[in-house]
Design a protein around this motif. Sequence first.
Motif, PDB file in Angstrom:
ATOM      1  N   VAL A  12      21.916  79.334  66.164  1.00  0.00           N
ATOM      2  CA  VAL A  12      22.603  78.050  66.190  1.00  0.00           C
ATOM      3  C   VAL A  12      22.277  77.281  64.909  1.00  0.00           C
ATOM      4  O   VAL A  12      23.143  76.651  64.309  1.00  0.00           O
ATOM      5  N   PHE A  13      21.023  77.389  64.452  1.00  0.00           N
ATOM      6  CA  PHE A  13      20.611  76.688  63.241  1.00  0.00           C
ATOM      7  C   PHE A  13      21.343  77.217  62.009  1.00  0.00           C
ATOM      8  O   PHE A  13      21.806  76.446  61.174  1.00  0.00           O
ATOM      9  N   SER A  14      21.452  78.552  61.903  1.00  0.00           N
ATOM     10  CA  SER A  14      22.132  79.112  60.728  1.00  0.00           C
ATOM     11  C   SER A  14      23.627  78.801  60.750  1.00  0.00           C
ATOM     12  O   SER A  14      24.230  78.549  59.704  1.00  0.00           O
ATOM     13  N   GLY A  34      31.819  80.276  76.412  1.00  0.00           N
ATOM     14  CA  GLY A  34      31.091  81.197  77.277  1.00  0.00           C
ATOM     15  C   GLY A  34      29.910  81.905  76.649  1.00  0.00           C
ATOM     16  O   GLY A  34      29.383  82.861  77.222  1.00  0.00           O
ATOM     17  N   VAL A  35      29.466  81.453  75.488  1.00  0.00           N
ATOM     18  CA  VAL A  35      28.324  82.087  74.836  1.00  0.00           C
ATOM     19  C   VAL A  35      27.050  81.415  75.324  1.00  0.00           C
ATOM     20  O   VAL A  35      26.929  80.191  75.294  1.00  0.00           O
ATOM     21  N   ASP A  36      26.102  82.219  75.785  1.00  0.00           N
ATOM     22  CA  ASP A  36      24.814  81.696  76.247  1.00  0.00           C
ATOM     23  C   ASP A  36      23.999  81.288  75.029  1.00  0.00           C
ATOM     24  O   ASP A  36      23.712  82.104  74.163  1.00  0.00           O
ATOM     25  N   THR A  37      23.641  80.019  74.964  1.00  0.00           N
ATOM     26  CA  THR A  37      22.873  79.516  73.821  1.00  0.00           C
ATOM     27  C   THR A  37      21.435  79.213  74.202  1.00  0.00           C
ATOM     28  O   THR A  37      20.737  78.503  73.482  1.00  0.00           O
ATOM     29  N   THR A  38      20.976  79.770  75.313  1.00  0.00           N
ATOM     30  CA  THR A  38      19.605  79.553  75.745  1.00  0.00           C
ATOM     31  C   THR A  38      18.651  80.085  74.690  1.00  0.00           C
ATOM     32  O   THR A  38      18.804  81.205  74.206  1.00  0.00           O
ATOM     33  N   ARG A  39      17.676  79.240  74.337  1.00  0.00           N
ATOM     34  CA  ARG A  39      16.688  79.670  73.354  1.00  0.00           C
ATOM     35  C   ARG A  39      15.791  80.738  73.954  1.00  0.00           C
ATOM     36  O   ARG A  39      15.365  80.644  75.095  1.00  0.00           O
ATOM     37  N   LEU A  40      15.502  81.729  73.146  1.00  0.00           N
ATOM     38  CA  LEU A  40      14.587  82.763  73.576  1.00  0.00           C
ATOM     39  C   LEU A  40      13.163  82.320  73.275  1.00  0.00           C
ATOM     40  O   LEU A  40      12.873  81.784  72.219  1.00  0.00           O
TER      41      LEU A  40
END
Length: 99
Positions: A12-14, A34-40
């Motif tokens: 997301v940052f890039s 529909g893209v999962d943006t949950t941080r790993l």
Amino acid sequence: MRIYQQDDGATVFSLAKQFGITRQTVGQHLRARGVDTTRLVLQPEDVALAIELYQAGWAYAQIAEKFGMSQTGLRDRLHQAGLPKAEPFGRRGRNLGRA
């Protein structure tokens, strides 16, 4: 905006930097599609590598970008793993020369 799949390796940052928008806006666009943006969460081997990079002189900003996370999140995670907190800028050596 092109939709990036998770396996593209883009963070997301890039994406925010590439398109000149905030990471929040990127997240909104991705979630709407529909893209999962949950941080790993950093894996143990990633924490060890991040600590090694920090000790080798990398800045939190550089390490955070490498792992696609915020500087604050990275710093907190490394402190949880035992990396001592650095003194605030300008405080090192403040008492030098004082008896």
